[in-house]
Design a protein around this motif. Structure first.
Motif, PDB file in Angstrom:
ATOM      1  N   CYS A  16      -5.932  -2.713  11.176  1.00 39.97           N
ATOM      2  CA  CYS A  16      -6.793  -2.171  10.115  1.00 39.97           C
ATOM      3  C   CYS A  16      -6.673  -3.062   8.875  1.00 39.97           C
ATOM      4  CB  CYS A  16      -6.402  -0.742   9.784  1.00 39.97           C
ATOM      5  SG  CYS A  16      -7.367   0.001   8.449  1.00 39.97           S
ATOM      6  N   SER A  18      -7.399  -2.533   5.807  1.00 36.15           N
ATOM      7  CA  SER A  18      -6.950  -1.906   4.565  1.00 36.15           C
ATOM      8  C   SER A  18      -5.475  -1.509   4.602  1.00 36.15           C
ATOM      9  CB  SER A  18      -7.795  -0.662   4.277  1.00 36.15           C
ATOM     10  OG  SER A  18      -7.558   0.336   5.255  1.00 36.15           O
ATOM     11  N   GLU A 106     -12.185  -1.318   9.911  1.00 38.54           N
ATOM     12  CA  GLU A 106     -12.718  -1.072   8.569  1.00 38.54           C
ATOM     13  C   GLU A 106     -12.368   0.318   8.037  1.00 38.54           C
ATOM     14  OE1 GLU A 106     -14.046  -3.500   6.932  1.00 38.54           O
ATOM     15  OE2 GLU A 106     -13.921  -4.835   8.686  1.00 38.54           O
ATOM     16  N   SER A 107     -11.453   0.993   8.663  1.00 42.86           N
ATOM     17  CA  SER A 107     -11.096   2.347   8.230  1.00 42.86           C
ATOM     18  C   SER A 107     -10.345   2.309   6.901  1.00 42.86           C
ATOM     19  CB  SER A 107     -10.226   3.038   9.282  1.00 42.86           C
ATOM     20  OG  SER A 107     -10.905   3.163  10.503  1.00 42.86           O
ATOM     21  N   THR A 108     -10.490   3.416   6.150  1.00 46.75           N
ATOM     22  CA  THR A 108      -9.726   3.605   4.913  1.00 46.75           C
ATOM     23  C   THR A 108      -9.212   5.031   4.882  1.00 46.75           C
ATOM     24  OG1 THR A 108     -11.598   4.369   3.586  1.00 46.75           O
ATOM     25  CG2 THR A 108     -11.233   1.983   3.697  1.00 46.75           C
ATOM     26  N   THR A 109      -8.130   5.225   4.182  1.00 51.00           N
ATOM     27  CA  THR A 109      -7.563   6.566   4.096  1.00 51.00           C
ATOM     28  C   THR A 109      -8.419   7.510   3.265  1.00 51.00           C
ATOM     29  OG1 THR A 109      -6.231   5.891   2.186  1.00 51.00           O
ATOM     30  CG2 THR A 109      -5.207   5.731   4.376  1.00 51.00           C
TER      31      THR A 109
END
Length: 692
Positions: A16, A18, A106-109
């Motif tokens: 990931c 990020s 491209e995930s974000t928390t």
């Protein structure tokens, strides 16, 4: 675990952008995939191409991962297979820790839409009709939050009739580091878990083996087992240490063959784990007895499956009982003696002697018209009889009561008592006086009548030839029957003869009256030299017989057949053979792998040393090791099985008999015979009646 049936796997490793890069992600994913697709461990089908079973990339999207999971689900559905799903990488939870989200490139928390809802994904996979079960391995931070909603899966398409096991790398509020779960799991599966049996499940035993590899993380598990039609446990991998105690299973080869046949004809898609444990048998029994099954089941074979599983459960209970009740006396020799007494063939013996004898007795020895448990009851009664363990009798009678077979149990014990009396009753015939040809007289002793000493009589021969000897044997038989006065029939006859007669004469083929001697009598051939030593060897008789007693006791503890085989090259050098005999080389059982032209000389040389000698009948086709194979196969039944083999040889066209035990000749001196010979030791017998 039926061979040829697929188990499917998908291992996903996603970096990931990020989040910090995971340097051990790729190696951990490859290592876990390797062990899960190893044919002897995870046994899952490896896939390459457009839809691989190992998906590692720094550019994965939630859609790509979801598509890969759906493809794995489709394959599992088509094969009615288990799906193992491993998710490795980063994960996050909401502030309320309600759900785990698996992060891709491209995930974000800050966005749940940018990641995959793990609980929802698992719910979809396990609720797919046709998927046999799902095992999920979640190696992310906060993995404990990835469990599906049980209410959702209970109310799904399958109404909760499904199976799910989940292993998580950390608690729902805890980070996971270094891909410890995946690396530790790969190590544990390669090494195996001692005492865990043939297969490993995602259970507390596996978690216990994992915890030393996941220090600092609360590795955990979850299971939802609610499929009434599952005949196979939801196992993660075969145990690399399946040779450990209990790994052989509750069912042997015979029972497994019957069960596999019945199950395949009932529900062709149902697979059986190998080996079958008792718990799995119980589950299958409950499964088969369900009143309603899906449309793919064949109801015509349901009753057969229930019958076989029910029989195997009784076998399992019986093995447990015998191991407990006869713990102090149960040996391989005792089991083989009981097998012979119960009338089971040598083929009943298997790699696990007790279990396989019990199965054979229950599945093959039940009479077509007799009670269902007749064979098994007879075997247990034989063990009770042979062991002499009176303290075990209440438990064994209670076992028979539960089977509603008390009468059969008591009948078997009574029959064994009668046989014991019959076996103890023997007529001993000695042709010791036949120094060069046929005897001029025959000595007879009747043993087992209850008298302190055997009753003896000497019978003169009308002529010193084959015919005269046969007539005299007939007279001795009539004399013995007269003494019995209608009690137990006289079956056992011991014929002791000198080496020159043993080399050319088959006593069971002597025509006595209307029939051959061996038609109605079981003949055991002995050497008269142990019964009536000559002046030259009289002082050596005690030493000779004591050595034989020691040899027989040593043979009793042998794990293999204790026969020393002698070929033509050894017999060609009598002096070297004599040296070997005097140094103790051939002091147990000796087998001649051919019929030598000088058989009399060979016997005279061997008989003072070896208590048992075997050789082929003249003209027997015993090449290519066939004699050894016959002796190996029937050893534990010798010499008792020889009389029946001789009778069978007369009944068949011998030219069509490829492996005929009736072609094996034997001189056999067991401990009972040596005890009979004891009064004659160190004496020259001039008048046998004076020895008693």
């Amino acid at each position: 675990m039926t061979e040829g049936r697929h188990r499917h796997v998908l291992v996903v490793g996603a970096q990931c952008a990020s989040m910090p890069r995971l340097p051990r992600l790729e190696s951990a994913a490859r290592g876990l995939h390797s062990v899960l697709t190893h044919p002897d461990l995870g046994a899952c089908a490896a896939r390459t191409g457009a839809h691989p079973s190992l998906l590692i990339s720094p550019a994965l999207t939630p859609g790509a991962v979801r598509a890969a999971v759906h493809e794995a689900m489709r394959r599992a559905r088509e094969d009615k297979a288990v799906l193992v799903l491993a998710l490795l990488g980063h994960g996050f939870t909401t502030p309320a820790q309600q759900g785990l989200y698996y992060m891709t490139a491209e995930s974000t928390t800050g966005s749940t839409l940018s990641a995959l809802n793990v609980g929802q994904l698992l719910s979809e996979a396990v609720d797919e009709p046709g998927v046999e079960g799902v095992i999920a391995l979640i190696d992310t931070c906060y993995a404990g939050a990835g469990l599906p909603d049980t209410g959702r899966i209970a109310g799904g398409l399958r109404a909760g009739r499904l199976r799910l096991s989940v292993v998580t790398a950390a608690a729902s509020d805890q980070p996971a580091r270094g891909m410890k779960l995946s690396r530790g799991l790969a190590h544990v599966l390669r090494s195996g878990v001692p005492g865990a049996g043939a297969v490993l499940y995602a259970d507390e035993r596996l978690l216990g083996a994992l915890r030393p590899h996941t220090v600092g993380q609360a590795v955990g598990g979850f299971a939802f087992q609610n499929d009434p039609f599952a005949a196979e446990g939801l196992w993660l991998a075969r145990n690399a240490r399946r040779g450990a105690a209990g790994a052989s299973g509750a069912v042997g080869p015979l029972g497994l063959g019957d069960l596999q046949q019945a199950v395949s004809l009932w529900r062709a898609d149902t697979r059986l784990p190998l080996p079958l444990t008792r718990a799995e048998l119980d589950s299958l029994y409950a499964f088969a007895r369900e009143g309603e099954v899906d449309d793919e089941a064949d109801p015509r074979w349901r009753a057969r499956v229930v019958e076989v599983v029910g029989t195997l459960l009784v076998c399992s209970d019986t093995v447990t009982l015998l191991n407990e009740a006869l713990a102090e006396v149960l040996t391989s020799d005792l089991l083989r003696e009981a097998r012979r007494l119960a009338g089971l063939p040598p083929a009943a013996e298997g790699p696990e002697l007790l279990r396989d004898l019990v199965e054979y007795a229950a599945l093959r020895a039940a009479g077509a018209t007799g009670p269902a448990w007749q064979g098994l009851v007879r075997l247990v009664a034989a063990l009770a009889r042979q062991s002499g363990a009176e303290e075990a009798m209440p438990r064994l009678r209670a076992w028979a009561t539960d089977l509603k077979a008390v009468t059969e149990f008591n009948d078997a014990l009574a029959a064994f008592d009668r046989k014991d009396r019959q076996d103890g009753l023997r007529l001993v015939l000695s042709l010791a006086g036949a120094l060069t040809d046929w005897p001029e007289e025959v000595d007879a002793w009747l043993v087992g009548t209850g008298e302190r000493l055997p009753v003896h009589r000497r019978f003169p021969c009308r002529s010193a030839d084959r015919l005269g000897t046969a007539e005299t044997i007939g007279a001795a038989l009539r004399w013995a029957r007269g003494l019995l006065s209608g009690s137990a029939p006289l079956v056992n006859v011991d014929v002791a003869a000198p080496a020159h007669l043993l080399a050319r004469w088959q006593p069971e083929e002597a025509k006595v009256g209307l029939r051959l001697l061996g038609v109605n009598h079981d003949i055991v051939v002995r050497w008269s030299g142990r019964l009536a030593p000559t002046a030259e060897n009289a002082e050596l008789a005690a030493e000779m017989n004591d050595a034989a007693r020691r040899a027989l006791r040593g043979m009793g503890g042998c794990a293999t057949v204790p026969v020393e085989w002698i070929g033509a090259s050894v017999l060609a050098d009598p002096e070297e053979l004599e040296r070997a005999l005097t140094t103790g080389r051939y002091d147990t059982a000796v087998g001649l792998d051919h019929h030598p032209d000088t058989l009399q000389d060979v016997l005279e040389q061997l008989l003072p040393y070896a208590p048992i000698i075997l050789w082929p009948r003249p003209g027997a086709r015993m090449g290519h090791g066939r004699l050894r194979a016959l002796v190996q196969q029937h050893w534990h039944g010798l010499p008792a099985v020889l009389p029946a083999a001789y009778r069978k040889r007369w009944d068949v066209v011998h030219g069509e008999c490829a492996d005929c035990l009736g072609d094996v000749r034997a001189v056999w001196h067991d401990e009972a015979w040596l005890e009979f010979c004891r009064p004659f030791e160190e004496r020259v017998v001039a008048a046998p009646e004076e020895e008693w």
